[in-house]
Design a protein around this motif. Structure first.
Motif, PDB file in Angstrom:
ATOM      1  N   VAL A 107      17.383   9.413   8.162  1.00  0.00           N
ATOM      2  CA  VAL A 107      17.237   9.999   6.823  1.00  0.00           C
ATOM      3  C   VAL A 107      17.629   8.968   5.773  1.00  0.00           C
ATOM      4  CG1 VAL A 107      18.083  11.778   5.249  1.00  0.00           C
ATOM      5  CG2 VAL A 107      17.536  12.371   7.620  1.00  0.00           C
ATOM      6  N   ALA A 108      18.753   8.280   5.988  1.00  0.00           N
ATOM      7  CA  ALA A 108      19.221   7.267   5.037  1.00  0.00           C
ATOM      8  C   ALA A 108      18.212   6.127   4.898  1.00  0.00           C
ATOM      9  CB  ALA A 108      20.581   6.724   5.461  1.00  0.00           C
ATOM     10  N   PHE A 109      17.588   5.729   6.007  1.00  0.00           N
ATOM     11  CA  PHE A 109      16.573   4.682   5.964  1.00  0.00           C
ATOM     12  C   PHE A 109      15.445   5.055   5.000  1.00  0.00           C
ATOM     13  CE2 PHE A 109      12.333   3.594   7.600  1.00  0.00           C
ATOM     14  CZ  PHE A 109      12.336   2.216   7.388  1.00  0.00           C
ATOM     15  N   PHE A 110      14.889   6.249   5.174  1.00  0.00           N
ATOM     16  CA  PHE A 110      13.787   6.663   4.307  1.00  0.00           C
ATOM     17  C   PHE A 110      14.248   6.848   2.861  1.00  0.00           C
ATOM     18  CE2 PHE A 110      11.692   7.622   8.345  1.00  0.00           C
ATOM     19  CZ  PHE A 110      10.415   7.149   8.086  1.00  0.00           C
ATOM     20  N   LYS A 111      15.431   7.398   2.661  1.00  0.00           N
ATOM     21  CA  LYS A 111      15.939   7.573   1.293  1.00  0.00           C
ATOM     22  C   LYS A 111      16.185   6.234   0.606  1.00  0.00           C
ATOM     23  CE  LYS A 111      17.925  12.168   1.566  1.00  0.00           C
ATOM     24  NZ  LYS A 111      19.150  12.981   1.479  1.00  0.00           N
ATOM     25  N   ARG A 112      16.472   5.222   1.387  1.00  0.00           N
ATOM     26  CA  ARG A 112      16.717   3.893   0.828  1.00  0.00           C
ATOM     27  C   ARG A 112      15.414   3.188   0.435  1.00  0.00           C
ATOM     28  NH1 ARG A 112      19.638   2.501   4.704  1.00  0.00           N
ATOM     29  NH2 ARG A 112      18.114   1.389   5.940  1.00  0.00           N
ATOM     30  N   ILE A 113      14.378   3.283   1.284  1.00  0.00           N
ATOM     31  CA  ILE A 113      13.163   2.516   1.004  1.00  0.00           C
ATOM     32  C   ILE A 113      12.199   3.203   0.045  1.00  0.00           C
ATOM     33  CG2 ILE A 113      13.278   1.293   3.211  1.00  0.00           C
ATOM     34  CD1 ILE A 113      10.730   3.031   3.996  1.00  0.00           C
ATOM     35  N   CYS A 114      12.143   4.522   0.061  1.00  0.00           N
ATOM     36  CA  CYS A 114      11.110   5.233  -0.706  1.00  0.00           C
ATOM     37  C   CYS A 114      11.195   5.023  -2.214  1.00  0.00           C
ATOM     38  CB  CYS A 114      11.084   6.701  -0.326  1.00  0.00           C
ATOM     39  SG  CYS A 114      10.327   6.925   1.315  1.00  0.00           S
ATOM     40  N   PRO A 115      12.369   5.076  -2.839  1.00  0.00           N
ATOM     41  CA  PRO A 115      12.400   4.805  -4.290  1.00  0.00           C
ATOM     42  C   PRO A 115      11.922   3.383  -4.633  1.00  0.00           C
ATOM     43  CG  PRO A 115      14.434   5.870  -3.602  1.00  0.00           C
ATOM     44  CD  PRO A 115      13.683   5.505  -2.346  1.00  0.00           C
ATOM     45  N   TYR A 116      12.283   2.434  -3.817  1.00  0.00           N
ATOM     46  CA  TYR A 116      11.886   1.045  -4.063  1.00  0.00           C
ATOM     47  C   TYR A 116      10.370   0.898  -4.071  1.00  0.00           C
ATOM     48  CZ  TYR A 116      11.360  -3.970  -3.517  1.00  0.00           C
ATOM     49  OH  TYR A 116      10.995  -5.276  -3.701  1.00  0.00           O
ATOM     50  N   HIS A 118       0.814  -1.215   0.000  1.00  0.00           N
ATOM     51  CA  HIS A 118       0.000   0.000   0.000  1.00  0.00           C
ATOM     52  C   HIS A 118       0.852   1.271   0.000  1.00  0.00           C
ATOM     53  CE1 HIS A 118      -3.845  -2.032   0.600  1.00  0.00           C
ATOM     54  NE2 HIS A 118      -3.204  -2.834   1.430  1.00  0.00           N
ATOM     55  N   PHE A 119       2.164   1.156  -0.162  1.00  0.00           N
ATOM     56  CA  PHE A 119       3.057   2.319  -0.142  1.00  0.00           C
ATOM     57  C   PHE A 119       3.036   3.101  -1.453  1.00  0.00           C
ATOM     58  CE2 PHE A 119       6.506   1.487   3.290  1.00  0.00           C
ATOM     59  CZ  PHE A 119       5.554   1.077   4.199  1.00  0.00           C
ATOM     60  N   LYS A 120       2.927   2.423  -2.572  1.00  0.00           N
ATOM     61  CA  LYS A 120       3.068   3.061  -3.878  1.00  0.00           C
ATOM     62  C   LYS A 120       2.102   4.242  -4.032  1.00  0.00           C
ATOM     63  CE  LYS A 120       3.147   2.163  -8.807  1.00  0.00           C
ATOM     64  NZ  LYS A 120       3.042   1.151  -9.866  1.00  0.00           N
ATOM     65  N   GLY A 121       2.658   5.362  -4.467  1.00  0.00           N
ATOM     66  CA  GLY A 121       1.858   6.551  -4.707  1.00  0.00           C
ATOM     67  C   GLY A 121       1.641   7.434  -3.484  1.00  0.00           C
ATOM     68  N   LYS A 122       2.101   6.997  -2.316  1.00  0.00           N
ATOM     69  CA  LYS A 122       1.959   7.807  -1.105  1.00  0.00           C
ATOM     70  C   LYS A 122       3.028   8.898  -1.092  1.00  0.00           C
ATOM     71  CE  LYS A 122      -1.111   5.055   0.987  1.00  0.00           C
ATOM     72  NZ  LYS A 122      -2.492   5.445   1.127  1.00  0.00           N
ATOM     73  N   THR A 123       2.787   9.914  -0.308  1.00  0.00           N
ATOM     74  CA  THR A 123       3.776  10.950  -0.036  1.00  0.00           C
ATOM     75  C   THR A 123       4.180  10.821   1.422  1.00  0.00           C
ATOM     76  OG1 THR A 123       2.870  12.444  -1.703  1.00  0.00           O
ATOM     77  CG2 THR A 123       4.199  13.434   0.052  1.00  0.00           C
ATOM     78  N   PHE A 124       5.467  10.651   1.660  1.00  0.00           N
ATOM     79  CA  PHE A 124       6.003  10.594   3.014  1.00  0.00           C
ATOM     80  C   PHE A 124       6.677  11.929   3.313  1.00  0.00           C
ATOM     81  CE2 PHE A 124       6.988   5.750   3.595  1.00  0.00           C
ATOM     82  CZ  PHE A 124       5.658   5.445   3.400  1.00  0.00           C
TER      83      PHE A 124
END
Length: 181
Positions: free
Chosen positions: A126-135, A106-112
């Motif tokens: 910060v690195a955690f979020f930058k790592r997971i969000c593109p995926y 359910h992550f796709k298309g969300k804005t974090f």
């Protein structure tokens, strides 16, 4: 547009909550749900992987996380507002993040929006979020605010108007650029 704010701090009126409020002021008037992780009963992930095999990708552990799942799925914008403890997001927020494994579909298309207040370091979160969000094809916006001066004295966020303006401006940008606004 629906927004949830996951508050990771045990302090309801602390620095990260203030940063979140300024962000919301910029975002404007629409549906917002505040979730205070410190007031919830959320067990750690058990690593059972049952979320992958049944339950429509919900966690097998029945606790307050079910409320977060429902709010998360309905939301367009998810705000993670947390201070840093020992160089990482709070334990309350980390427990929530670990349990999000059950609904990554359910992550796709969300804005974090990640709002971090810290004294010394914030790079790990910060690195955690930058790592997971593109995926997961998540639109990510990060705002960090150091609440300690060069003399290593705590600085209340109210004395950092440039950071409060930055949070407000981020809310305005998202409100202006969000589809359907």
């Amino acid at each position: 547009m629906k927004t949830i704010i996951l508050h990771g701090s045990p302090h309801k009126n602390g620095n990260s909550a203030t940063l979140a409020e300024y962000f919301l002021q910029g975002l404007g008037n629409h549906a917002v749900q505040h979730i205070y992780t410190n007031e919830m009963s959320i067990r750690p992930c058990q690593g059972c992987e049952k979320c992958f095999t049944h339950l429509e990708n919900f966690c097998a552990v029945e606790d307050d996380m079910q409320q977060i799942y429902s709010a998360f799925i309905d939301a367009d914008i998810i705000v993670f507002a947390t201070p840093m403890y020992w160089g990482y997001m709070t334990a309350q927020m980390k427990a929530v993040m670990d349990r999000m494994e059950a609904i990554t579909n359910h992550f796709k298309g969300k804005t974090f929006v990640v709002l971090i207040t810290y004294r010394h370091h914030c790079e790990s979160t910060v690195a955690f979020f930058k790592r997971i969000c593109p995926y997961f094809e998540v639109d990510l916006h990060v705002l960090t605010c150091r609440t300690m001066d060069e003399r290593e004295q705590d600085v209340p966020i109210a004395s950092l108007p440039e950071k409060l303006r930055e949070a407000h401006a981020l809310g305005e940008i998202l409100a202006t650029n969000f589809p359907g606004m």
